[in-house]
Design a protein around this motif. Sequence first.
Motif, PDB file in Angstrom:
ATOM      1  N   GLU A 411       0.829  -1.203   0.000  1.00  0.00           N
ATOM      2  CA  GLU A 411       0.000   0.000   0.000  1.00  0.00           C
ATOM      3  C   GLU A 411       0.868   1.258   0.000  1.00  0.00           C
ATOM      4  O   GLU A 411       0.545   2.244  -0.659  1.00  0.00           O
ATOM      5  CB  GLU A 411      -0.926  -0.021   1.213  1.00  0.00           C
ATOM      6  N   ALA A 412       1.983   1.222   0.746  1.00  0.00           N
ATOM      7  CA  ALA A 412       2.876   2.383   0.780  1.00  0.00           C
ATOM      8  C   ALA A 412       3.497   2.628  -0.587  1.00  0.00           C
ATOM      9  O   ALA A 412       3.608   3.773  -1.044  1.00  0.00           O
ATOM     10  CB  ALA A 412       3.972   2.169   1.828  1.00  0.00           C
ATOM     11  N   ALA A 413       3.908   1.554  -1.264  1.00  0.00           N
ATOM     12  CA  ALA A 413       4.530   1.697  -2.580  1.00  0.00           C
ATOM     13  C   ALA A 413       3.560   2.286  -3.589  1.00  0.00           C
ATOM     14  O   ALA A 413       3.941   3.080  -4.455  1.00  0.00           O
ATOM     15  CB  ALA A 413       5.045   0.345  -3.065  1.00  0.00           C
ATOM     16  N   VAL A 429       3.485  -0.876  12.182  1.00  0.00           N
ATOM     17  CA  VAL A 429       4.129  -2.171  12.431  1.00  0.00           C
ATOM     18  C   VAL A 429       4.216  -3.053  11.192  1.00  0.00           C
ATOM     19  O   VAL A 429       5.053  -3.955  11.119  1.00  0.00           O
ATOM     20  CB  VAL A 429       3.404  -2.901  13.586  1.00  0.00           C
ATOM     21  N   ASN A 430       3.379  -2.799  10.179  1.00  0.00           N
ATOM     22  CA  ASN A 430       3.376  -3.630   8.957  1.00  0.00           C
ATOM     23  C   ASN A 430       4.112  -2.994   7.784  1.00  0.00           C
ATOM     24  O   ASN A 430       4.166  -3.580   6.709  1.00  0.00           O
ATOM     25  CB  ASN A 430       1.931  -3.884   8.485  1.00  0.00           C
ATOM     26  N   ALA A 431       4.671  -1.813   7.964  1.00  0.00           N
ATOM     27  CA  ALA A 431       5.056  -0.976   6.831  1.00  0.00           C
ATOM     28  C   ALA A 431       6.145  -1.557   5.937  1.00  0.00           C
ATOM     29  O   ALA A 431       6.287  -1.131   4.791  1.00  0.00           O
ATOM     30  CB  ALA A 431       5.496   0.399   7.331  1.00  0.00           C
ATOM     31  N   SER A 432       6.923  -2.520   6.418  1.00  0.00           N
ATOM     32  CA  SER A 432       7.981  -3.100   5.581  1.00  0.00           C
ATOM     33  C   SER A 432       7.631  -4.504   5.086  1.00  0.00           C
ATOM     34  O   SER A 432       8.496  -5.207   4.576  1.00  0.00           O
ATOM     35  CB  SER A 432       9.294  -3.146   6.367  1.00  0.00           C
ATOM     36  N   ILE A 433       6.368  -4.876   5.215  1.00  0.00           N
ATOM     37  CA  ILE A 433       5.949  -6.232   4.842  1.00  0.00           C
ATOM     38  C   ILE A 433       4.929  -6.154   3.712  1.00  0.00           C
ATOM     39  O   ILE A 433       3.883  -5.519   3.857  1.00  0.00           O
ATOM     40  CB  ILE A 433       5.331  -6.974   6.044  1.00  0.00           C
ATOM     41  N   PRO A 434       5.206  -6.766   2.560  1.00  0.00           N
ATOM     42  CA  PRO A 434       4.267  -6.698   1.431  1.00  0.00           C
ATOM     43  C   PRO A 434       3.027  -7.551   1.676  1.00  0.00           C
ATOM     44  O   PRO A 434       3.037  -8.474   2.496  1.00  0.00           O
ATOM     45  CB  PRO A 434       5.088  -7.234   0.260  1.00  0.00           C
ATOM     46  N   LYS A 435       1.979  -7.240   0.958  1.00  0.00           N
ATOM     47  CA  LYS A 435       0.687  -7.901   1.161  1.00  0.00           C
ATOM     48  C   LYS A 435       0.786  -9.422   1.007  1.00  0.00           C
ATOM     49  O   LYS A 435       0.187 -10.168   1.788  1.00  0.00           O
ATOM     50  CB  LYS A 435      -0.324  -7.343   0.166  1.00  0.00           C
ATOM     51  N   THR A 436       1.527  -9.888   0.002  1.00  0.00           N
ATOM     52  CA  THR A 436       1.622 -11.335  -0.215  1.00  0.00           C
ATOM     53  C   THR A 436       2.309 -12.036   0.965  1.00  0.00           C
ATOM     54  O   THR A 436       1.967 -13.180   1.289  1.00  0.00           O
ATOM     55  CB  THR A 436       2.401 -11.630  -1.510  1.00  0.00           C
ATOM     56  N   ILE A 437       3.266 -11.366   1.599  1.00  0.00           N
ATOM     57  CA  ILE A 437       3.940 -11.977   2.755  1.00  0.00           C
ATOM     58  C   ILE A 437       3.085 -11.846   4.001  1.00  0.00           C
ATOM     59  O   ILE A 437       3.081 -12.750   4.856  1.00  0.00           O
ATOM     60  CB  ILE A 437       5.331 -11.344   2.968  1.00  0.00           C
ATOM     61  N   SER A 486      -3.220  -7.588  -9.420  1.00  0.00           N
ATOM     62  CA  SER A 486      -2.834  -8.533  -8.381  1.00  0.00           C
ATOM     63  C   SER A 486      -1.670  -8.009  -7.538  1.00  0.00           C
ATOM     64  O   SER A 486      -0.687  -7.481  -8.061  1.00  0.00           O
ATOM     65  CB  SER A 486      -2.429  -9.863  -9.023  1.00  0.00           C
ATOM     66  N   TYR A 487      -1.793  -8.201  -6.225  1.00  0.00           N
ATOM     67  CA  TYR A 487      -0.679  -7.833  -5.336  1.00  0.00           C
ATOM     68  C   TYR A 487       0.538  -8.718  -5.582  1.00  0.00           C
ATOM     69  O   TYR A 487       1.658  -8.323  -5.277  1.00  0.00           O
ATOM     70  CB  TYR A 487      -1.110  -7.909  -3.873  1.00  0.00           C
TER      71      TYR A 487
END
Length: 566
Positions: A411-413, A429-437, A486-487
């Motif tokens: 979402e940030a990207a 807390v989620n900002a460095s984790i992509p949606k698929t992960i 698609s994410y």
Amino acid sequence: MMKKMVRLAAASPRTFPGDPERNADGIINAIRRAHENDVDFLVFPELCTVGASLGTLIAHPYMLRRCEKALESICGATKEFTTIAAVGVPKVIDGAVRSATLLISRGAVLATIVSECDLAPFGFLPDTAHTPVKQKKGQNGVIGITYANELFISDITGQNITLVPSALNATATSYGMTLDALRRFSAVSGFACAYAAPNSGESGSFFMFDGICAIASGGSIVALSEPFAEDAFVCADVSGDWTPSEGAVPAIEKREYYLSSDMKTADEECGRILLLQAEALKRRAEHIRANGFVIGVSGGLDSALALLAAAKACDIMGISRKNTVGISMPGFGTSSRTKNNSKLLTETLGCEYREISVVEACRQHFRDIGHDENVHDVVFENAQARERTKILLSISNKEGLLDVGTGDLSEAALGWTTFGGDHLAQYGVNASIPKTIIRRVVAHAKAEFPEAADVLQDILDTPVSPELLPTDNGEIAQKTEELIGSYELHDFFIYHFVVSRLTPEQILEKAKKELAYDDDETERVFGIFFKRFFSQQYKRNCAPEAPHILVSISPSLWHMGSDITV
């Protein structure tokens, strides 16, 4: 002549960034402990006297003076101790402030070894100079210093005993990669080494530190502390002579995506992501003396992971999960499925659930600004997100809770957030984790939180949606991936643009070869990604602080103007 067996130790006493006097107390206690245990050589983390994460303040004259006084205290208190300790301090050398490691024994400085390597394998590098120094003081043929980031270069050298002060940050993959690097170093060099990493006392503004201490010899780890241990101190007896390794030299896995390609390792890394998130929340909550956490729960993946991390943080802190408050804030597009899942997940985890509708507040807002509620434009959508953020921040103020942001890397990207709405929080807390992960971590969490496994599975099965437009007969009307693609594609593009540093042409070609989408769709989504990635930088430049766990595009690592054209 060196004796045959040597006792090595590594310690990571709790760090207090910017408080050299307090850090000196922990260092002195660890040296005393090593002396009492007949330790020959002891290593501390890099810049342990001041805190590797202190940033620009490391080089401030005020801080340098305090570090000198702390060093005098350490030397004065260890005059009777025979252990040779590697203590990290900032020092002015060749006109620049550098990260230096001093070998100290019986209250005297025996040698000074300066870090000259600017490699940052996991993202973090102390804010000191790393250019070569003119005059080197230090290593002899018996003991030497190798800074931890040097473990990841191909040309490995060492002495009979090598002490490895570390400033490496902790990520989802750093634990296994660091241990592999230590095994490889001791195997290739043939010498034993002791390693000490910064601990969670370091700043959690942008990076996490897990304080692992390890000793390696002959290609094997012979002593190891647990990540985030309260008492990180290990020692072991090793050969003081050259020791050839047995068997193949371990290789450091080269990553081509976010997690390991080995399914077992990847699952362990998913567990580590959740642990790092929980420890990050613990660090921030304790620092600001928060009573707990408040999270906007939507019934989607991102808020589910944030809630899981907060529940785990409560467990680590030894407080009730009721100190985590999950607030559902239904609006014009909230479906019964996501609303029910929000309540069920929060209550199943033992957290406190509340429900506050934003509908009437938004209607009042529309009347105030003269907006027609029937016009479902960006004003209609963003007003709901901003009202939710206002509620969360106000409750945070009222009850002394940390407002935990739920937005993810994808979402940030893409800038798929409302500026001044879900774009903001007190800590992301989620900002460095992509949606698929995030999807994989939530799936992993079903085993760690079996009481919530069923509702987590239903959340995993729910289409991704901001739910800002009115529902279609109670069903979700907005499905994000139908709009922007698609994410899986977006996360592929993020990784290879930010981490692999491939050109757009290379990324597109690689995506067409490796992902199961037709070329037209791949090209369509590719165009959306690059247009939004550059146009939405202004949101990232003022985003909340967040721990770097997988890939960070926060201003701390990704420097980019908001008004550039590519």
